[in-house]
Design a protein around this motif. Structure first.
Motif, PDB file in Angstrom:
ATOM      1  N   MET A   1       0.852  -1.194   0.000  1.00  0.00           N
ATOM      2  CA  MET A   1       0.000   0.000   0.000  1.00  0.00           C
ATOM      3  C   MET A   1       0.888   1.245   0.000  1.00  0.00           C
ATOM      4  N   ILE A   2       0.716   2.097  -0.986  1.00  0.00           N
ATOM      5  CA  ILE A   2       1.424   3.367  -1.048  1.00  0.00           C
ATOM      6  C   ILE A   2       0.496   4.471  -0.535  1.00  0.00           C
ATOM      7  N   ILE A   3       0.942   5.188   0.474  1.00  0.00           N
ATOM      8  CA  ILE A   3       0.163   6.314   0.995  1.00  0.00           C
ATOM      9  C   ILE A   3       0.942   7.593   0.749  1.00  0.00           C
ATOM     10  N   LYS A   4       0.322   8.508   0.034  1.00  0.00           N
ATOM     11  CA  LYS A   4       0.928   9.816  -0.217  1.00  0.00           C
ATOM     12  C   LYS A   4       0.249  10.832   0.687  1.00  0.00           C
ATOM     13  N   ASP A   5       0.984  11.339   1.653  1.00  0.00           N
ATOM     14  CA  ASP A   5       0.434  12.296   2.600  1.00  0.00           C
ATOM     15  C   ASP A   5       1.033  13.660   2.340  1.00  0.00           C
ATOM     16  N   GLU A   6       0.188  14.676   2.299  1.00  0.00           N
ATOM     17  CA  GLU A   6       0.661  16.017   1.959  1.00  0.00           C
ATOM     18  C   GLU A   6       1.565  16.624   3.021  1.00  0.00           C
ATOM     19  N   ILE A   7       1.507  16.105   4.247  1.00  0.00           N
ATOM     20  CA  ILE A   7       2.326  16.635   5.333  1.00  0.00           C
ATOM     21  C   ILE A   7       3.641  15.878   5.470  1.00  0.00           C
ATOM     22  N   TYR A   8       3.579  14.551   5.473  1.00  0.00           N
ATOM     23  CA  TYR A   8       4.765  13.745   5.802  1.00  0.00           C
ATOM     24  C   TYR A   8       5.420  13.074   4.602  1.00  0.00           C
ATOM     25  N   GLY A   9       4.793  13.112   3.436  1.00  0.00           N
ATOM     26  CA  GLY A   9       5.414  12.512   2.266  1.00  0.00           C
ATOM     27  C   GLY A   9       4.799  11.173   1.894  1.00  0.00           C
ATOM     28  N   THR A  10       5.542  10.380   1.137  1.00  0.00           N
ATOM     29  CA  THR A  10       5.058   9.104   0.610  1.00  0.00           C
ATOM     30  C   THR A  10       5.630   7.939   1.407  1.00  0.00           C
ATOM     31  N   PHE A  11       4.751   6.982   1.729  1.00  0.00           N
ATOM     32  CA  PHE A  11       5.146   5.820   2.525  1.00  0.00           C
ATOM     33  C   PHE A  11       4.700   4.540   1.826  1.00  0.00           C
ATOM     34  N   ASP A  12       5.557   3.551   1.856  1.00  0.00           N
ATOM     35  CA  ASP A  12       5.237   2.218   1.362  1.00  0.00           C
ATOM     36  C   ASP A  12       4.879   1.356   2.565  1.00  0.00           C
ATOM     37  N   ILE A  13       3.587   1.124   2.754  1.00  0.00           N
ATOM     38  CA  ILE A  13       3.117   0.353   3.912  1.00  0.00           C
ATOM     39  C   ILE A  13       3.088  -1.117   3.527  1.00  0.00           C
ATOM     40  N   GLN A  14       4.005  -1.884   4.088  1.00  0.00           N
ATOM     41  CA  GLN A  14       4.122  -3.292   3.723  1.00  0.00           C
ATOM     42  C   GLN A  14       3.566  -4.235   4.787  1.00  0.00           C
TER      43      GLN A  14
END
Length: 325
Positions: free
Chosen positions: A1-14
């Motif tokens: 799951m890729i989450i793009k957050d406008e505050i903290y950036g992009t995260f690859d949730i594995q």
């Protein structure tokens, strides 16, 4: 799951447990629960949701090195918020504004969240006990993930806080396993200013108070007329309003019309229509001083001391609102 957050950036949730929890009906429901309660009804731009905040808290904890268990706790911490968030506390005269906290475990255990957590090998009860999580929650006036995220997120959306400012703040932020602290006194002062912009200038903004009070009256009347029930507050904001609209009650229709109309309001202590006092919220971040010890910023900064005194006085006074147009 890729989450793009406008505050903290992009995260690859594995982690499968996080992916599955994000997709539950309980968490997805928060997309229709607005952080500011009635705020989106009086200003369409005041529209940050509990979903954005909850995912943001999870990502903040992840960025700060928190465990998967604490990330789960962060994701779930607002799952029991009712429709219109803290407006329901006003409806129920909950001065501590903690109704959602009191029903938290009941709501979680009525959902499929515990079975998902257990399926992936984690213990439910420790995760649901916020006293276990020092990144997620801290007593006032210290920093914690919850306070940091709603301040940064709201102020980015509503008051022009820059991503560079956010990043500078996050670079200065440290966690020693017990408390969050800042390494730069000027950045600590910066955050205090933004926090009071949030809790005084936004939470207590006359238009926000106008919306909250009109919505409170609408919901109390709808409850009295048995058009809605307390259980309906576990729906989304617009679903509750639709129940009220569908009833076709003339009084409720007029109240809803007055809530949604374009108005101009001012503060007027002498001739007011609504008065609202919010729960006292103040901040005093820990800062690493030159002697390598931690001190609250108020011990080091006259500016912060003054801003906190002013904010406490404003909070105690409350907001007096009069409609002028």
């Amino acid at each position: 799951m890729i989450i793009k957050d406008e505050i903290y950036g992009t995260f690859d949730i594995q982690e499968p447990v996080l992916e599955e929890l994000v997709e539950t009906n309980s968490i997805q429901r928060l997309k229709g629960i607005h952080q500011g309660g009635a705020s989106y009804l009086v200003n369409e731009n005041w529209n940050v949701t509990r979903f954005e905040h909850s995912v943001g808290v999870m990502l903040f904890i992840r960025r700060m090195g928190g465990t998967v268990e604490e990330q789960i706790a962060g994701l779930l911490h607002d799952v029991s918020h009712t429709a219109f968030s803290h407006v329901i506390d006003y409806v129920m005269q909950e001065e501590k504004e903690d109704y959602h906290e009191r029903i938290f475990k009941e709501i979680v255990y009525q959902s499929n969240i515990p079975s998902i957590i257990k399926k992936h090998g984690y213990d439910v009860e420790p995760i649901l006990d916020e006293t276990n999580w020092r990144l997620l929650e801290q007593p006032l006036p210290d920093l914690c993930a919850d306070r940091i995220d709603y301040t940064l997120r709201d102020m980015y959306h509503y008051q022009g806080l820059s991503i560079k400012g956010v990043e500078d703040f996050l670079q200065s932020l440290q966690f020693d396993g017990h408390v969050l602290y800042l390494t730069d006194i000027h950045i600590a002062e910066w955050f205090v200013r933004w926090f009071y912009c949030e809790v005084i200038d936004f939470f207590m903004h006359p238009l926000n108070v106008h919306g909250s009070q009109r919505l409170k009256e609408l919901l109390k009347t709808a409850l009295t007329k048995q058009v809605i029930t307390m259980e309906d507050f576990l729906l989304q904001d617009e679903e509750v309003l639709e129940l009220i609209r569908l009833k076709g009650d003339k009084d409720l229709h007029n109240m809803l019309t007055h809530l949604e109309e374009d108005v101009t309001v001012i503060e007027d202590k002498e001739n007011y229509e609504f008065h609202q006092k919010n729960k006292l919220r103040y901040i005093d971040p820990l800062v690493l001083s030159q002697d390598n010890t931690l001190h609250h910023i108020s011990k080091l900064s006259e500016e912060v001391k003054h801003e906190t005194i002013k904010a406490k006085a404003q909070s105690e006074k409350g907001t007096y609102v009069r409609k002028v147009k």
